[in-house]
Scaffold this motif. Sequence first.
Motif, mmCIF file in Angstrom:
data_model
loop_
_atom_site.group_PDB
_atom_site.id
_atom_site.type_symbol
_atom_site.label_atom_id
_atom_site.label_comp_id
_atom_site.label_asym_id
_atom_site.label_seq_id
_atom_site.Cartn_x
_atom_site.Cartn_y
_atom_site.Cartn_z
ATOM 1 N N ARG A 147 0.892 -1.098 0.110
ATOM 2 C CA ARG A 147 0.151 0.074 0.038
ATOM 3 C C ARG A 147 0.839 1.200 0.028
ATOM 4 O O ARG A 147 1.599 1.592 0.869
ATOM 5 N N TYR A 148 0.570 1.980 -1.024
ATOM 6 C CA TYR A 148 1.514 3.234 -1.237
ATOM 7 C C TYR A 148 0.714 4.499 -1.293
ATOM 8 O O TYR A 148 -0.457 4.466 -1.075
ATOM 9 N N ARG A 149 1.585 5.553 -0.899
ATOM 10 C CA ARG A 149 0.859 6.907 -1.181
ATOM 11 C C ARG A 149 0.660 7.650 -2.455
ATOM 12 O O ARG A 149 -0.158 8.225 -2.808
ATOM 13 N N GLU A 150 1.628 7.001 -3.267
ATOM 14 C CA GLU A 150 1.658 7.167 -4.790
ATOM 15 C C GLU A 150 1.434 6.164 -5.308
ATOM 16 O O GLU A 150 2.351 5.282 -5.377
ATOM 17 N N PHE A 151 0.344 5.736 -5.926
ATOM 18 C CA PHE A 151 0.225 4.472 -6.871
ATOM 19 C C PHE A 151 -0.560 4.511 -8.017
ATOM 20 O O PHE A 151 -1.314 5.789 -8.290
ATOM 21 N N TRP A 152 -0.180 3.948 -9.229
ATOM 22 C CA TRP A 152 -0.892 3.940 -10.433
ATOM 23 C C TRP A 152 -2.464 3.225 -10.449
ATOM 24 O O TRP A 152 -2.391 2.171 -10.031
#
Lengths: 483, 483
Positions: A147-152
């Motif tokens: 889980r990322y704070r910037e993802f696509w």
Amino acid sequence: MEKPSIPQGTRDFGPAQVARRQHIFGVIRRTFETFGYAPLETPTLENLSVLTGKYGDEGDQLLFKVLNSGNFLVKERRGETTPLVTPEDLEAGPKVVLPKIAEKGLRYDLTVPFARYVAMNRGTLTFPFRRYQMQPVWRADRPQRGRYREFWQCDADVVGTTSLLCEAEIVLMMAQVFNGLGLDDFTIKINHRGVLRNIYQALGGEGQETDLFVAIDKLDKIGEDGVRKELLEKGFAEQTIGILFALLSVEGDYAEKLQRLLAGFVTAGVEPDGPRPTVETDDDDLDLTYYRGLQELAEVRDLLQASGFRQFDRLEFDPTLARGLSYYTGCIFEVKINNVAMGSVSGGGRYDNLTGSFGLPGVSGVGFSFGVDRIYDCLESLDLFTDTSETPTRVLLTHFDPASGRAALPLLAELRAAGIPAELYPDAGKLQKQFKYADAKGIPLVLILGPEELAAGVAKIKILKTGEEKALPLSEVVTALTV
Amino acid sequence: MEKPSIPQGTRDFGPAQVARRQHIFGVIRRTFETFGYAPLETPTLENLSVLTGKYGDEGDQLLFKVLNSGNFLVKERRGETTPLVTPEDLEAGPKVVLPKIAEKGLRYDLTVPFARYVAMNRGTLTFPFRRYQMQPVWRADRPQRGRYREFWQCDADVVGTTSLLCEAEIVLMMAQVFNGLGLDDFTIKINHRGVLRNIYQALGGEGQETDLFVAIDKLDKIGEDGVRKELLEKGFAEQTIGILFALLSVEGDYAEKLQRLLAGFVTAGVEPDGPRPTVETDDDDLDLTYYRGLQELAEVRDLLQASGFRQFDRLEFDPTLARGLSYYTGCIFEVKINNVAMGSVSGGGRYDNLTGSFGLPGVSGVGFSFGVDRIYDCLESLDLFTDTSETPTRVLLTHFDPASGRAALPLLAELRAAGIPAELYPDAGKLQKQFKYADAKGIPLVLILGPEELAAGVAKIKILKTGEEKALPLSEVVTALTV
């Protein structure tokens, strides 16, 4: 000096990672385009008035807000400066201060910006409008594995048509992407909000539809017992819950489940909500039309069959699939990769009123999304990435001294003109160092052009992986590498 | 309801625009990769500690800052909540409040994140490291024609080598990109910070080098008189300024200008700063080596010649080229498209210490950048975009009734399997409406599969642009369209 770092939950993508990600994006993009979806890109910054209230309270919390530029604490007007934020505002807390100092936020998903775009451009767009969008989104979530704070996200939606062909094509696109990526042990789960509604009606319930959907959505995580407990707490009767699990656990293939649910609905006396067939026949299939959800699921399957779809073993009608988002109204989808422990890698569904909150009601559409970061992780766990190069370069030309370096330039130009990514090692130096460079970067071929080779008018080609080496006349090098 | 809008200085890119932009990105990407540059992507969010102080005071003002998430007004620690922002802070203004409520900002350019990446990964990177990066950047600038708050940069840099081959390759890449885009009336201007330094020395100046560079940089905008005025104000002597303009206005081709500047420097008694040739000869060229700037410019030209570069009419040695950025130390570049009124569309130069501020000093490198938004505007003014489709779809299959729609599905699947983007109009309906749809989207071919055609086992193909129509057996359609 402080060591430089990047914000929590964000990532740098180095050369090998970008190349692998581009491979994933490429397969998805080609699939979308083959199905006639056209690209759209929206700004990273959206007005908070567009974003706020669209993702629930939790979503509003997770929005990244951007501070107004200049002196964000005051208002300047006709040369007069008045404070915008007062000590009382500080007392009142962030909810009062926020709207005074931030009017923009970062894109949180691709659906709301798409709806905003359609509403803003309603006058010039031709409907049905098929768009795809592959862009990053930002959420101030607690970062953790996967889980990322910037993802696509990679979304495709078509709005302005209710044709079930669009649903069938979503299944085709999902299959094409996962087959194309080599992730062929996938299951596409499909359900219909109408089926869930009918199940609710079979329980004789009223007004608590959402509670039921929310509970069913957790089946995977908390199991039958957990769901039973939750529903009892919400006031569902024990007997009702029994009927529920009987309906949710119908067995058989896609068509058999449809028939068994049909029987269940009829037995429970659920009021038909689908169109009656114009001709009454003995054909069991036709009875499905009494219930819109079942009928549409049957229709999607027929359209897939007519389209030559052959992977029905990977398509599962799953009455327990609920999906969280509240705006779905028709078919819903979700994809899992079976041989990796990973949540869903794709999902979507039909909605009837996505653009309503932007002043354009009644535009039906259906869309779905691929989670690129999860797909990347699946490909990595299954060791399906073959290329590990840190560079696009295929050929390294070596460099002994200024004279040999200069003599290599025409060949370098020739290779590049033929579209073969190539480099001349920029500094003259030890051959060993240059080979180490090629090796570290994953460059497959090294061309040796030393004084001896130049005198003989040849180049020695070495394949680093095998150690194989052969000499070729200079004039034949490009042809040999192009073939 | 408020009409939805997007923030000032940002843009939605609809299908036709994205397709055109992808064309530009594609030409640039292929060029970078052919020259062995590897892709890097860095996060949109960077820590303000990384960004602040890197772009001057004005740059710090133009950074977009992101509000800390959660309750940004307080600090929570061991269950205790203490206010972060006090009424006194409000009095003190945004410089005091800002660091308390925002620790992240949006990427402002691609150079600082690249330097941060190299410094953070110094242990694992193999040098020389060639990377390219094509990502958006954000600046809170006043939006105006051609200036956006979100815009795209395409950078390529190589660090860890001082080889002038890299400078020569920048010229080759610039030429390849603009030739590839059809913008072939371009001029690549080249100069060297060492030449500017020598010019400054020729004036006998001391300590005011930067004032001189800043003034020269404005020649284009304020003319010779303006520069003269500015330099007089800065305390330069009238006579000195005369020598300056004599040196700046040397005429001739690339080699002639080098020789004339050499003569000027020698006459003015400028102390040589380049390596002496090991062998004294009568060859004029060799004398260039006394001055590093002139020598390197000559060397770049020689390397281009040896690489088969043939567009020397598009490469101009321009001693007045200064470029704003302070970190350049060697060759500097700038490209203009001559037949469009537009600022520079590409530029760059060599630097000796980009990563120094991140604790990694002494890494020389050279890099350059393409401004995609300006290139887009150039292509548009020159009418060089040929494709105006609003969709990737090449073929629309028409849909008369459910039966004909279903009968078209195998052909639709066949077209897509052959890689031809195709759509079946999703709803049965009037042929006229379906043709209008194809026309509005710019779909070139319409396949008519009505009851008559199906009975005859043919499809009618209509080319929308010409109105041409012909019937083909169903089994031959895909082959006919693939050829």
